[in-house]
Design a protein around this motif. Structure first.
Motif, PDB file in Angstrom:
ATOM      1  N   ARG A 199      53.164  43.710  37.795  1.00  0.00           N
ATOM      2  CA  ARG A 199      53.085  42.909  39.023  1.00  0.00           C
ATOM      3  C   ARG A 199      53.094  43.768  40.281  1.00  0.00           C
ATOM      4  O   ARG A 199      53.442  43.325  41.362  1.00  0.00           O
ATOM      5  CB  ARG A 199      54.224  41.885  39.113  1.00  0.00           C
ATOM      6  N   GLN A 200      52.696  45.010  40.108  1.00  0.00           N
ATOM      7  CA  GLN A 200      52.666  45.946  41.238  1.00  0.00           C
ATOM      8  C   GLN A 200      51.497  46.897  41.019  1.00  0.00           C
ATOM      9  O   GLN A 200      51.278  47.359  39.897  1.00  0.00           O
ATOM     10  CB  GLN A 200      53.980  46.715  41.276  1.00  0.00           C
ATOM     11  N   GLY A 201      50.743  47.187  42.095  1.00  0.00           N
ATOM     12  CA  GLY A 201      49.625  48.105  41.958  1.00  0.00           C
ATOM     13  C   GLY A 201      48.939  48.355  43.275  1.00  0.00           C
ATOM     14  O   GLY A 201      49.438  47.993  44.342  1.00  0.00           O
ATOM     15  N   SER A 202      47.773  48.966  43.180  1.00  0.00           N
ATOM     16  CA  SER A 202      47.024  49.281  44.403  1.00  0.00           C
ATOM     17  C   SER A 202      46.597  47.976  45.083  1.00  0.00           C
ATOM     18  O   SER A 202      46.304  46.982  44.423  1.00  0.00           O
ATOM     19  CB  SER A 202      45.798  50.126  44.067  1.00  0.00           C
ATOM     20  N   PRO A 203      46.564  47.968  46.407  1.00  0.00           N
ATOM     21  CA  PRO A 203      46.117  46.766  47.118  1.00  0.00           C
ATOM     22  C   PRO A 203      44.716  46.326  46.696  1.00  0.00           C
ATOM     23  O   PRO A 203      44.437  45.136  46.627  1.00  0.00           O
ATOM     24  CB  PRO A 203      46.151  47.195  48.589  1.00  0.00           C
ATOM     25  N   THR A 204      43.853  47.285  46.384  1.00  0.00           N
ATOM     26  CA  THR A 204      42.491  46.940  45.955  1.00  0.00           C
ATOM     27  C   THR A 204      42.517  46.163  44.643  1.00  0.00           C
ATOM     28  O   THR A 204      41.819  45.160  44.495  1.00  0.00           O
ATOM     29  CB  THR A 204      41.641  48.222  45.798  1.00  0.00           C
ATOM     30  N   VAL A 258      41.069  35.049  40.384  1.00  0.00           N
ATOM     31  CA  VAL A 258      41.713  33.747  40.194  1.00  0.00           C
ATOM     32  C   VAL A 258      41.058  32.716  41.115  1.00  0.00           C
ATOM     33  O   VAL A 258      40.769  31.592  40.686  1.00  0.00           O
ATOM     34  CB  VAL A 258      43.235  33.842  40.416  1.00  0.00           C
ATOM     35  N   LEU A 259      40.781  33.078  42.356  1.00  0.00           N
ATOM     36  CA  LEU A 259      40.076  32.163  43.267  1.00  0.00           C
ATOM     37  C   LEU A 259      38.712  31.771  42.702  1.00  0.00           C
ATOM     38  O   LEU A 259      38.320  30.604  42.754  1.00  0.00           O
ATOM     39  CB  LEU A 259      39.892  32.799  44.643  1.00  0.00           C
ATOM     40  N   ARG A 260      37.981  32.741  42.148  1.00  0.00           N
ATOM     41  CA  ARG A 260      36.666  32.454  41.575  1.00  0.00           C
ATOM     42  C   ARG A 260      36.793  31.428  40.456  1.00  0.00           C
ATOM     43  O   ARG A 260      36.007  30.488  40.356  1.00  0.00           O
ATOM     44  CB  ARG A 260      36.027  33.737  41.052  1.00  0.00           C
ATOM     45  N   GLN A 261      37.817  31.575  39.627  1.00  0.00           N
ATOM     46  CA  GLN A 261      38.021  30.625  38.539  1.00  0.00           C
ATOM     47  C   GLN A 261      38.432  29.246  39.047  1.00  0.00           C
ATOM     48  O   GLN A 261      38.276  28.259  38.332  1.00  0.00           O
ATOM     49  CB  GLN A 261      39.069  31.165  37.561  1.00  0.00           C
ATOM     50  N   LEU A 262      38.959  29.200  40.267  1.00  0.00           N
ATOM     51  CA  LEU A 262      39.313  27.930  40.880  1.00  0.00           C
ATOM     52  C   LEU A 262      38.146  27.355  41.705  1.00  0.00           C
ATOM     53  O   LEU A 262      38.326  26.405  42.456  1.00  0.00           O
ATOM     54  CB  LEU A 262      40.539  28.129  41.795  1.00  0.00           C
ATOM     55  N   ASP A 263      36.971  27.965  41.545  1.00  0.00           N
ATOM     56  CA  ASP A 263      35.754  27.527  42.246  1.00  0.00           C
ATOM     57  C   ASP A 263      35.864  27.683  43.770  1.00  0.00           C
ATOM     58  O   ASP A 263      35.333  26.885  44.532  1.00  0.00           O
ATOM     59  CB  ASP A 263      35.383  26.087  41.892  1.00  0.00           C
ATOM     60  N   ILE A 264      36.586  28.730  44.183  1.00  0.00           N
ATOM     61  CA  ILE A 264      36.707  29.028  45.615  1.00  0.00           C
ATOM     62  C   ILE A 264      36.011  30.365  45.842  1.00  0.00           C
ATOM     63  O   ILE A 264      36.348  31.358  45.212  1.00  0.00           O
ATOM     64  CB  ILE A 264      38.189  29.114  46.042  1.00  0.00           C
ATOM     65  N   LYS A 265      35.035  30.356  46.722  1.00  0.00           N
ATOM     66  CA  LYS A 265      34.284  31.573  46.996  1.00  0.00           C
ATOM     67  C   LYS A 265      35.125  32.540  47.824  1.00  0.00           C
ATOM     68  O   LYS A 265      35.703  32.160  48.835  1.00  0.00           O
ATOM     69  CB  LYS A 265      32.996  31.253  47.720  1.00  0.00           C
ATOM     70  N   ALA A 266      35.185  33.789  47.354  1.00  0.00           N
ATOM     71  CA  ALA A 266      35.926  34.813  48.081  1.00  0.00           C
ATOM     72  C   ALA A 266      35.268  36.154  47.791  1.00  0.00           C
ATOM     73  O   ALA A 266      34.752  36.371  46.696  1.00  0.00           O
ATOM     74  CB  ALA A 266      37.387  34.841  47.640  1.00  0.00           C
ATOM     75  N   TRP A 267      35.289  37.037  48.768  1.00  0.00           N
ATOM     76  CA  TRP A 267      34.697  38.368  48.608  1.00  0.00           C
ATOM     77  C   TRP A 267      35.668  39.406  49.123  1.00  0.00           C
ATOM     78  O   TRP A 267      36.373  39.173  50.098  1.00  0.00           O
ATOM     79  CB  TRP A 267      33.402  38.493  49.425  1.00  0.00           C
ATOM     80  N   GLY A 268      35.639  40.542  48.504  1.00  0.00           N
ATOM     81  CA  GLY A 268      36.402  41.676  49.017  1.00  0.00           C
ATOM     82  C   GLY A 268      35.642  42.309  50.165  1.00  0.00           C
ATOM     83  O   GLY A 268      34.414  42.254  50.212  1.00  0.00           O
ATOM     84  N   VAL A 269      36.350  42.849  51.104  1.00  0.00           N
ATOM     85  CA  VAL A 269      35.703  43.513  52.242  1.00  0.00           C
ATOM     86  C   VAL A 269      36.201  44.940  52.359  1.00  0.00           C
ATOM     87  O   VAL A 269      37.221  45.301  51.864  1.00  0.00           O
ATOM     88  CB  VAL A 269      35.947  42.771  53.572  1.00  0.00           C
TER      89      VAL A 269
END
Length: 135
Positions: A110-115, A124-135
């Motif tokens: 439960r701990q790691g790089s921010p990326t 998890v958002l993608r599986q919830l059908d919520i569009k999200a992208w990393g920037v």
């Protein structure tokens, strides 16, 4: 002289996973699959199915809390579940340590790089059908 047999430096299962998914670099799962291959490179004992199961379980938990497709409510519940209940947080030690960049180890610790935390959250958002992208 014969060309060297591939892979040269990584475990064959990690190499096969990357080779299998290389043609699909536009697919929505490619980042998770790439992170899985990196995990397998760092630890050949990683079981991809258990990593995918954990990501699916997280999404199902939030979906159970908010069964209707309400993006704002799902994001709110995911924030509380991800950060408060599960305790995900950025690594506080040397961020260059390999375990902070291994998807399987970050899901366990439960701990790691921010990326990598962003990759998990976005998946998890993608599986919830919520569009999200990393920037």
């Amino acid at each position: 002289m014969r060309p060297p047999k591939l892979p040269l430096v990584c475990p064959p299962n990690a190499y096969r996973l990357m080779a299998q998914h290389a043609p699909r670099f536009g697919s929505p799962n490619v980042l998770v699959e790439g992170a899985l291959a990196i995990s397998m490179l760092l630890d050949p004992q990683v079981k991809p199915a258990s990593v995918i199961f954990e990501l699916n379980r997280m999404a199902l938990h939030v979906r159970d809390l908010v069964p209707r497709p309400n993006a704002l409510a799902r994001i709110s519940h995911l924030n509380e579940y991800f950060y408060e209940e599960l305790g995900f947080c950025p690594s506080t030690k040397d961020d260059l340590r390999p375990e902070h960049h291994s998807l399987s180890k970050v899901l366990r610790a439960r701990q790691g790089s921010p990326t990598l935390l962003a990759l998990i959250y976005t998946e998890v958002l993608r599986q919830l059908d919520i569009k999200a992208w990393g920037v």
